[in-house]
Structures are given as structure tokens and as C-alpha cells.
Write an enzyme that holds these catalytic residues in place. Sequence first.
Site, PDB file in Angstrom:
ATOM      1  N   GLU A 277       0.787  -1.203   0.009  1.00  6.86           N
ATOM      2  CA  GLU A 277      -0.251   0.030  -0.056  1.00  6.86           C
ATOM      3  C   GLU A 277       1.060   1.347  -0.062  1.00  6.86           C
ATOM      4  OE1 GLU A 277      -3.384   1.999   2.873  1.00  6.86           O
ATOM      5  OE2 GLU A 277      -1.995   0.405   3.815  1.00  6.86           O
ATOM      6  N   LYS A 345     -10.062   1.580  -1.551  1.00  5.66           N
ATOM      7  CA  LYS A 345     -10.511   1.176  -0.221  1.00  5.66           C
ATOM      8  C   LYS A 345     -11.801   1.603   0.008  1.00  5.66           C
ATOM      9  CE  LYS A 345      -8.468   1.156   4.448  1.00  5.66           C
ATOM     10  NZ  LYS A 345      -7.362   1.779   5.177  1.00  5.66           N
ATOM     11  N   CYS A 445      -5.086  -2.334   3.461  1.00  2.00           N
ATOM     12  CA  CYS A 445      -4.830  -2.288   4.897  1.00  2.00           C
ATOM     13  C   CYS A 445      -5.762  -2.945   5.615  1.00  2.00           C
ATOM     14  CB  CYS A 445      -5.034  -0.757   5.128  1.00  2.00           C
ATOM     15  SG  CYS A 445      -4.588  -0.024   6.513  1.00  2.00           S
TER      16      CYS A 445
END
Length: 593
Positions: A277, A345, A445
Site C-alpha cells: 500500500e 479502499k 490495509c
Amino acid sequence: MEVAAIPNELLPLGEPLIALFSLVPLYIALYRARTCREAFLLMFMQALTVHLGSSFWLANFRDFAVFTLGASALGTALEAGLMGILFFLYPLHERMPSRLEEYGGLRAGAVSGRMLWFCAVWISWEWLKSTGFLAYPWGTLFLAAYRWKLLTQIAAITGVWGVSFLYALCSALTAEGIILLAGAAHAQAPQAVAASYRQAALFTACAFAASGAYGLCAWLMPRIPEKQLNTIIVQQNIDPWEAGDNEGVEISMRITEQAFRRMRDEGHEPDLAVWSEGVLSRPFPYARYYYSDQPESESLSAFIGRMGIPFVIGGAALVNPAKKHYENSAILFDRKGEYAGFYSKIHLVPFAEAIPFADNPLVQRFMEDVVNFSAGWSAGTQYVLFRVPAGRGGFSGRPLEYGRPAQALITLDADGRAIPQITEQYTGENGENPDNFVSFTTPICFEDAFPDVCRQLHKTGSELFINITNDSWSRTKSAEYQHFAAASYIAIEFRTTLVRCANAGYSVVLDPAGRILADMPLFTEGAIGVQVPVYRRVRTCFSVMGDWFAWLLMGGIAAYALLRLFRMRAGAGIRCVRVYVHVQERQTHPQPL
């Protein structure tokens, strides 16, 4: 005790044995609480202590730890306090007449009732803190259970809530034993009280035995991969927040090529490279920056083209230039180095990535002046499935077993000859072979710790989870391992392979039972080539029904509360009738002075 059981600096993967008894002090304290206020404070302090003790590393989150550690601790503790009031309600907190009845042997199910109430409310509490905008599933019992694989396998049926339930149940049984021993002197029917406790102990033993038996079968079950994705996992060990524009890119390019050559030397052709990420600082789809001469030694696009395989790299997507809306994304490049698309995300970190009312000028000014942070990310709105070729050089035709309808007609034309359009469906010469492709999704994440997000990603047709994450900012082992422990459950819940690519760790590959197939040490620079097994997609109970176990327990709490309310109102009505009849009798038959 719960803090000691959760993965920490001394016990990197936690201690499940401590977790079995970690809630005993809390149970006894709540049992002895005399007011709702006392119960509120007990749960408030429990949650606050666990949060600060296990997630202290949130203070390293950039320059606004007041919004990450401080706000999350206070919000978590307030939620817990409200649940403490629910703990206080009957049957956990009982009035003296009820306890006297129990000691007299008139309430055989009292112990089991209190234990089930405690466990149901505890699971409701863990579900509440793991759901919604403020969701943060850290500081939960199931994190401590990671090392006992036979018990964690039930996550495929109940989700993580079944695991936490077992541990809460053991704590409740132990606490009840201590309470009953302390009150044994007051028992008028000790044999009946002991029988009530034995009943609860038998239920607990059966729950653990059934879970262990299922776990043993699931752990030993042979699973044969249908295909594999030769994947290069890159851990550059650099904080992208502190690195320059190209520092992380240059390191990743260098160690990727090293892993690429090692994999080829071992006789395996790489299919995909994964970077963590936030490696790319310039946003797509407008970032021509990486197509020209950046980095200076070799552009990123040229490097990918030279490697000749697709890449998944963490970066940013600019989805609204006018409003400056950016999304935290996993960006796919084709084997020639061309940008192909992205997944963004969806579940953002509250008060860090997601700032409420971020478009409001007053909020923006406050964030800039107080915490030196101008804006957060925008949440993604699409569940994206990536599909890449794998196993180049294999059988290219479409096997006849794929795509055949349940009914078909094979007919000849008027001259008695075969019709080519029909016959080609039975030759296998045309059509795409699905065995030559792998479909995967990329939770970003801490999305890998949220089954609601992963369920939607799995429903797209995902055969594999590839998580990319940036955990280097935490600077602690416990943060890395806690994230890993939370993420490990999605491999079990969906019975699929999980690949984690973290910029500082814990980079790892797990099979559908949660076994570690490959990994890299924390906070080290390196890249590994892994033959990632891809198994046939299955529909587990959890993947179909989601958090049904938590909802069942919460439904039981609601049903019991309604029943108690109905009985209270019915009792009040009966008392009113008795008073009315008594008054009428006094008026009809007045007593002499």
C-alpha cells in the site's frame, strides 16, 4: 489479563491459555455491581485499558494521534460502558430473593442463564465495536486465539464470533465456580447448586469438544489446488509517508528483479508481482509521471514492461480533480507496463483516512490549524475483481467440462452434415480456458479484518485474497502481528488462500486452514517468489450467512428483554387488579371503628 493474551511485544502471536480466563475478574466485578453506574464504569475502564494497552502504537500515526489513539480509545470506552449497563441487567445481576432461591435449589438453570447472558452481551459488544464507521476489531478475544488452530476453524461456520464465544464461556464458567465457592456457606441445598454448576460445565465442555472435533477434521482435510499463481511479494521496509517520491519505487524495483531472477532460476515462471500500500505517490489515472523518465534510472512503466508480468501496486486514484477527491487504491498494470484500472479502499480508518464533513471549509480549517492535516481520503464505491493469466504455456483450449448446459440439441442440417457452430462446442478447440486465469480481490490495509467487506469481494468471484497494507508507521511488532492475527481469519472464514504484502511486515501466505505457507521477517527489506495455491471456490456457512451467530445472540438478548418487560407489565396489571378488588371490598364491607 486480556491485554496480556492479545498479541503483544512479549508474546508476538498472543497467548490463548491466558485468554481462556481473561474475563474472570470482569465477570465477578459485574456480578457484584450494585448500580448501573458502577457497571458502566467497570466496562468503560475494561475497554479503555485494553485499547490503550494493546493499541498504544496508534500514537505513532502521523501527527494527529489525538484523533487515532485518543478518539478511538474514548469512543470504544463509551460504547463499552453502555454495554456494561446491559451486562448489569437480569440475569447477570440478581436481587437477593433470586439468589436465595438459587441457594435453596429452586433455580436449576441460574448458572447457565448468567453465563449465556454474559457471553451473548460480550459478543454483542465485540460485534458493535467491529461494525460501522467507528469499527475497530482490535482488542477482541479472537485475536488471542490465533495459535490454537483447532478452535479457530469454527470461524468458517460462525465467523470470529464463535471463537470469542468459546473463550468468554470458559471465563464465565471459571468465574461462576469462584462465586459459588464463596457463597457455599449460604447454600441451603448445596447439592442442587452443585448440579446447576455441573450442568453449565457440561455445556461448556460439549461446546469445546464439538468445536475441537470440527477443527480437527477441517485441519486434516486434504485440499488439492486447482491451479497456482506464481507471485512475487515485495516488502521494501520503508515508510511511504517519510520517503521521497521515488525512494520506495526504486527499492521495490531492485528487489523485485532479484526475486524475479531467483524464481526463474528455480524453474518457475512468475505470473504477478505485488507491491504494498502507498508505494506510488502520484495519483492515477493522470500520473504520466511513471511513464516518462521517473525514476531516473528506468521508468516504472519500462521496468514492468521489461519484467513482462502484471503488477499490483498500492497508490492513489484521483476520482474528482475539481473537488480534489483521492482514493486509496490498488492499481493494476498489464505486462507491458500500461495502467489497467484500480480498486479503492471502501472501509477507511475513522478520523485518520475518513474525516467527517471533510468538504466543509470550517472542518478543513480546523484540521489544518490543529493537526496540520488538510483532508482525508474518499471511500471507494466499487467491489473490483482482478483477473490475470497464470501458468503460461499450459493447455490453451477450453476443456469440454466447462460451460456445458444441462440440456442441448445436436442436430444435422438438411443434407445430413454436421453444423460447425454446434460441433465446435464439442471439440474444445475454441473458447477461453478458465484454468489459465486467476481471479483475485485486493482488500487494502485493515479491510482484511472486516468480513463484511471481504464477503462482498468474495461474491464477485474471487478465488484468492491479496491484501496490500502499510503498517511500517506503527514501528512495533505487536501492531504487525495483531493485524496479521485479525486478517488470518478471512482465510478460514472463506476457505481461500490469503496473500499479505506489507511494506514492513507481516508479509505472509496462508492456506484455507490458516497454515503459513511462506513469510518474511518483520522490518526487513526483501522479496520472495511464492507458488501461491489456488483452490476451488467453496461457499462456507459464514460466506453465505455472514454474522448470523452474532445476530442470533443479539436476537436472544432482545427476546429476553421483551419477555421480561411483558412479565413486568403483566405483574403490574395483576397488582393493580388486586388493589382495586381490595379497595372495593373495603368499600362494600367497611371495617368498624
